[in-house]
Design an enzyme around this catalytic site. Sequence first.
Site, PDB file in Angstrom:
ATOM      1  N   HIS A  41       0.842  -1.210   0.000  1.00 30.91           N
ATOM      2  CA  HIS A  41       0.000   0.000   0.000  1.00 30.91           C
ATOM      3  C   HIS A  41       0.872   1.253   0.000  1.00 30.91           C
ATOM      4  O   HIS A  41       0.551   2.247  -0.663  1.00 30.91           O
ATOM      5  CB  HIS A  41      -0.906   0.024   1.237  1.00 30.91           C
ATOM      6  CG  HIS A  41      -1.839  -1.139   1.342  1.00 30.91           C
ATOM      7  ND1 HIS A  41      -1.627  -2.178   2.212  1.00 30.91           N
ATOM      8  CD2 HIS A  41      -2.981  -1.437   0.685  1.00 30.91           C
ATOM      9  CE1 HIS A  41      -2.614  -3.069   2.102  1.00 30.91           C
ATOM     10  NE2 HIS A  41      -3.442  -2.639   1.173  1.00 30.91           N
ATOM     11  N   MET A  52      -0.561  -4.682  -8.568  1.00 30.91           N
ATOM     12  CA  MET A  52      -0.611  -5.766  -9.547  1.00 30.91           C
ATOM     13  C   MET A  52      -0.745  -7.133  -8.892  1.00 30.91           C
ATOM     14  O   MET A  52      -1.006  -8.117  -9.575  1.00 30.91           O
ATOM     15  CB  MET A  52       0.630  -5.738 -10.445  1.00 30.91           C
ATOM     16  CG  MET A  52       0.422  -4.994 -11.755  1.00 30.91           C
ATOM     17  SD  MET A  52      -0.959  -5.632 -12.784  1.00 30.91           S
ATOM     18  CE  MET A  52      -0.172  -7.083 -13.511  1.00 30.91           C
ATOM     19  N   GLN A 111      -8.240  -8.112 -10.393  1.00 32.17           N
ATOM     20  CA  GLN A 111      -8.982  -6.934  -9.932  1.00 32.17           C
ATOM     21  C   GLN A 111      -8.694  -5.738 -10.853  1.00 32.17           C
ATOM     22  O   GLN A 111      -9.605  -4.996 -11.234  1.00 32.17           O
ATOM     23  CB  GLN A 111      -8.579  -6.611  -8.493  1.00 32.17           C
ATOM     24  CG  GLN A 111      -9.189  -5.339  -7.946  1.00 32.17           C
ATOM     25  CD  GLN A 111      -8.926  -5.202  -6.457  1.00 32.17           C
ATOM     26  OE1 GLN A 111      -9.616  -5.790  -5.640  1.00 32.17           O
ATOM     27  NE2 GLN A 111      -7.911  -4.434  -6.101  1.00 32.17           N
ATOM     28  N   VAL A 146       4.888  -5.568  -4.286  1.00 33.90           N
ATOM     29  CA  VAL A 146       6.025  -5.478  -3.358  1.00 33.90           C
ATOM     30  C   VAL A 146       6.169  -6.832  -2.662  1.00 33.90           C
ATOM     31  O   VAL A 146       5.164  -7.450  -2.297  1.00 33.90           O
ATOM     32  CB  VAL A 146       5.808  -4.345  -2.328  1.00 33.90           C
ATOM     33  CG1 VAL A 146       6.967  -4.295  -1.333  1.00 33.90           C
ATOM     34  CG2 VAL A 146       5.649  -3.013  -3.047  1.00 33.90           C
ATOM     35  N   LEU A 154       3.538  -9.191  -0.598  1.00 35.49           N
ATOM     36  CA  LEU A 154       2.929  -8.622   0.606  1.00 35.49           C
ATOM     37  C   LEU A 154       1.417  -8.702   0.501  1.00 35.49           C
ATOM     38  O   LEU A 154       0.834  -8.481  -0.554  1.00 35.49           O
ATOM     39  CB  LEU A 154       3.351  -7.160   0.781  1.00 35.49           C
ATOM     40  CG  LEU A 154       4.816  -6.890   1.081  1.00 35.49           C
ATOM     41  CD1 LEU A 154       4.987  -5.477   1.630  1.00 35.49           C
ATOM     42  CD2 LEU A 154       5.380  -7.885   2.082  1.00 35.49           C
TER      43      LEU A 154
END
Lengths: 299, 299
Positions: A39, A150, A155, A178, A186
């Site tokens: 995020h 990604m 989505q 990430v 993550l």
Amino acid sequence: MNISRSIADVRERIAAFRREHPGASVGFVPTMGYLHEGHAALLRRSVAECDFTVISIFVNPLQFGPNEDLERYPRDEDRDLKLAAECGANLVFLPTVEEMYPKRQRTIVSVSGVTERLCGASRPGHFDGVATVVSKLLHIVGPDRAYFGMKDAQQIAVIRTMVEDLNFPVDIVPVETVREPDGLALSSRNVYLSPEERRQAAVLSQALEHAQRWSAEPGMTAPVLEERVKSHIRTAPLAVIDYVEVLTYPELEQPGADTPLAEISGELILALAVKFGSTRLIDNRLLNLQEVTQACSAP
Amino acid sequence: MNISRSIADVRERIAAFRREHPGASVGFVPTMGYLHEGHAALLRRSVAECDFTVISIFVNPLQFGPNEDLERYPRDEDRDLKLAAECGANLVFLPTVEEMYPKRQRTIVSVSGVTERLCGASRPGHFDGVATVVSKLLHIVGPDRAYFGMKDAQQIAVIRTMVEDLNFPVDIVPVETVREPDGLALSSRNVYLSPEERRQAAVLSQALEHAQRWSAEPGMTAPVLEERVKSHIRTAPLAVIDYVEVLTYPELEQPGADTPLAEISGELILALAVKFGSTRLIDNRLLNLQEVTQACSAP
């Protein structure tokens, strides 16, 4: 950094910013909270590219199935606010379920085609819930650009299709996944993993790395590649495979079973969902056939 | 008055107007063309209330069923442009089908509840097509207010539900139905009527007028009122009734069959669809029980 819990307040603050800064751009990062470095990458990208960055934190009940983890989905508002501020967000939208759904939701935004495979097949109704809440959030925030990770490649495909089909005046910006040092993507759901599950979960990104290499083998096809990836994942005894699929991206259609991958024009994605205990993890990789082919044919 | 045939051009012109007139308001009148005084009333209302008025003229294939009148739906671009200019419109959006649907539409906006009865029952998929195209048009034009005629009362209920559920930043303004001297509601489809059908079609508005009076009779219920309206319509030999229904508005739910109308809180609508030859006409009236009850109990 301001915090808004009501739709009216968010609208007012963004309208005030736009009034005071004509021509300025607004970036938007919709999240379900329990923020991590993935995020943070979205936020930093928005802060770098836009004049005003809005993040929403809302665990959207509409996208959870009846037997899914809505109730136990992890939440930590204080930590989220700290991270959002550190990344330079200007406004956090933190609505309650009642604020977002004051009555029974009668209007559903439904995307066909890109939703039939992968998580769309495993989680019926999930992407209707995603498309509907993102539609609501885009109308509330009215951003110039919206940022999505990604890791949730399907989505992004769903939201890009929706934005294109319904002419939403917004740019959808995909941001690279990430990863932890051992390669695990993550995810807020990683906290569910036991230490042993967490250790074995590294097999997923390893499999994607291998797949990148295998995909360049002469004559390699989607079914053969999928089988090899599954075999590798099964070396982790706790892994239970939901799906491993090679599809075109962003259309998410199956390539011909007998067509060598190298002959397929356009992008291909290898996407997977695997359970460790009760925790379902997803990951994916765009297969870069061009680059690999070149690398292999170099002297 | 400017004319735009592309989405990009419409967006650019409206953005330019907003840049040059900060804080100014944009009104929007979406139509399927073949404009009449009913559309003129929408346009005049928008021109009176807004600083810039956009009208779209687009016969939307998505809201026509396979056996409906898409191909023969009347069109007259020159006359439409003349009327739009006379009413003071600033911008006409006149897209082709290819401009609005460059590929197969995969995203559908679907409203449940208010779409199950009346025209929703007679025309499956119709209101999905309406909600989807209005969603697209609202994203293209980005108006502050959008104007719709009350002749299509269910359409207004559907769009208000969609706007509320999806948080569209727009006010939906209903405008009263415009009628011919004999009471027939204006409709582009009226041109299909033969002279004799046209003469008999006046029975619809007469029936609605009578119904207003009948609804105030002590103990009057929805089924009895519906039967009386049907009987009156049947006095026109060419009339073939599709539906006559008394429902709550805007929820469009059936009131209890035994409940006297006077005891029902909230608004009621009497809506009807009747065919004359191959032409299907709709009309409706909000039943003003309060006013009538007062009028009847006056000395």
